[in-house]
Design a protein around this motif. Structure first.
Motif, short mmCIF file in Angstrom:
data_model
loop_
_atom_site.label_atom_id
_atom_site.label_comp_id
_atom_site.label_asym_id
_atom_site.label_seq_id
_atom_site.Cartn_x
_atom_site.Cartn_y
_atom_site.Cartn_z
N GLU A 115 30.46 7.10 -18.24
CA GLU A 115 31.62 6.21 -18.30
C GLU A 115 32.72 6.65 -17.33
OE1 GLU A 115 32.62 6.25 -22.46
OE2 GLU A 115 30.95 4.96 -23.01
N THR A 131 34.93 6.16 -13.76
CA THR A 131 35.37 5.16 -12.78
C THR A 131 34.80 5.52 -11.42
OG1 THR A 131 37.39 6.33 -12.14
CG2 THR A 131 37.52 4.88 -14.07
N TRP A 170 34.77 0.02 -13.11
CA TRP A 170 34.24 0.72 -14.27
C TRP A 170 32.77 0.30 -14.42
CZ3 TRP A 170 38.44 -0.97 -18.38
CH2 TRP A 170 39.71 -0.60 -17.91
N GLU A 191 39.22 -3.30 -11.44
CA GLU A 191 40.66 -3.17 -11.66
C GLU A 191 41.45 -4.10 -10.73
OE1 GLU A 191 41.98 0.86 -11.45
OE2 GLU A 191 40.85 1.49 -13.24
N ARG A 203 37.45 9.20 -16.62
CA ARG A 203 36.65 8.26 -17.39
C ARG A 203 37.45 6.98 -17.58
NH1 ARG A 203 33.98 10.94 -22.63
NH2 ARG A 203 33.08 8.84 -22.63
N TYR A 204 36.74 5.87 -17.62
CA TYR A 204 37.49 4.63 -17.86
C TYR A 204 37.89 4.55 -19.34
CZ TYR A 204 32.55 2.83 -18.15
OH TYR A 204 31.21 2.61 -18.39
N ARG A 230 31.61 2.13 -22.97
CA ARG A 230 30.65 1.28 -22.28
C ARG A 230 30.11 0.20 -23.22
NH1 ARG A 230 27.39 4.94 -21.14
NH2 ARG A 230 25.79 4.60 -22.71
#
Length: 231
Positions: free
Chosen positions: A148, A150, A168, A186, A208-209, A213
Motif C-alpha cells: 500500500e 504511493t 495509490w 491524486e 503509505r497511502y 487497499r
C-alpha cells in the motif's frame, strides 16, 4: 478413482459431520468395502488426521484439523495447471517464472498418482498472440500494491501527452494483450487506469497511502460495476 482422491473424499465426508458416522455409511457413500474404509482411516490417522472412533462405533474428525494443503483432487490439479500455464504465458516475466516454479514445487511433493495427472494434463493455455514489450518494473508495481505504497508516475496518454502524478496503486489487471494498473490518482482526485506499456517511469515512495487497499478496491468495484451485488 485414485487412492489419493478417495482419501481426500473421505476427509471431506468426515468434515461434513459433527457427530460419529457409521463406517458402513461412509463405505457406501464412497463405494468401497468396509475393509478398505478401515485401511483408509488408519492411513489418514498415520498422516496426522485426528479421527476418533472404531468399528461399530462410527468415526468423527475432531475440530481443528485442516486438510493438508497438497491433497488436491484431479479437477483441482487441472485448475492449478491451467491457471499456472495461463500466468506463465500471459503475464510479466517475474510472475511467469514464479508460476513455473510453483508448479514444479507442487509436483515434487504430490503422491505419485496425482503427480502423473499433473504431468499428463491435457489442458493448455494458448500463448499471447503478440507478447507485450515490458517497459515497467512489474515487481515494483506489485510491491506497491502489496504494501500500500504511493508511487510517482510519469505517464504518456493516447494523445502522446506526458504527465507526472502521485498515485495509490491497488490493482494490476492482466489481459490477453494489455496490462492495466488501477490506482487512485491524486492529480485527478479519482480512480484512473494506466496502460503499463504507456508508463514512462514509476518510482515507489516511502509513504503509505492513507486508505486500505481493500477499501479502495471496494469503492472501485462499486463505481465500475454498480449493478453487481456486493462481494
Amino acid at each position: 478413482m485414485s487412492r489419493s482422491q478417495r482419501l481426500l473424499d473421505l476427509l471431506q465426508l468426515l468434515r461434513n459431520h459433527r457427530f460419529p458416522v457409521p463406517g458402513a455409511q461412509l463405505a457406501a457413500t464412497l463405494g468401497i468395502s468396509l475393509r478398505t474404509l478401515y485401511r483408509d482411516i488408519a492411513t489418514l490417522q498415520q498422516q496426522g488426521a485426528d479421527i476418533a472412533g472404531e468399528p461399530g462405533m462410527g468415526y468423527v474428525l475432531k475440530p481443528g484439523f485442516t486438510l493438508p494443503p497438497l491433497m488436491f483432487s484431479e479437477e483441482e490439479i487441472e485448475a492449478l495447471v491451467l491457471g499456472s500455464r495461463w500466468v506463465a504465458s500471459r503475464t510479466d516475466t517475474g510472475l511467469s517464472l514464479s508460476a513455473k516454479s510453483a508448479l514444479s514445487k507442487i509436483a515434487a511433493v504430490l503422491p505419485e498418482d496425482l503427480r502423473h495427472s499433473l504431468d499428463s494434463n491435457g489442458l493448455m493455455a494458448a500463448p499471447s498472440a503478440s507478447p507485450l514489450a515490458e517497459s515497467v518494473d512489474f515487481v515494483a508495481i506489485r510491491r506497491a500494491i502489496r504494501h500500500e505504497l504511493t508511487a510517482t508516475l510519469t505517464y504518456r496518454d493516447g494523445k502522446d501527452q506526458s504527465s507526472r502524478r502521485v498515485i495509490w496503486p491497488f490493482l494490476l489487471g492482466y489481459f490477453d494483450n494489455l496490462h492495466i494498473l488501477g490506482a487512485w490518482c491524486e492529480l485527478r482526485g479519482d480512480f484512473r487506469h494506466f496502460r503499463t506499456d504507456r508508463i514512462i517511469s514509476l518510482e515507489l515512495n516511502a509513504t503509505r497511502y492513507p486508505r486500505r487497499r481493500s477499501a479502495l478496491i471496494k469503492q472501485w468495484r462499486e463505481q465500475q460495476f454498480p449493478d453487481r451485488p456486493a462481494q
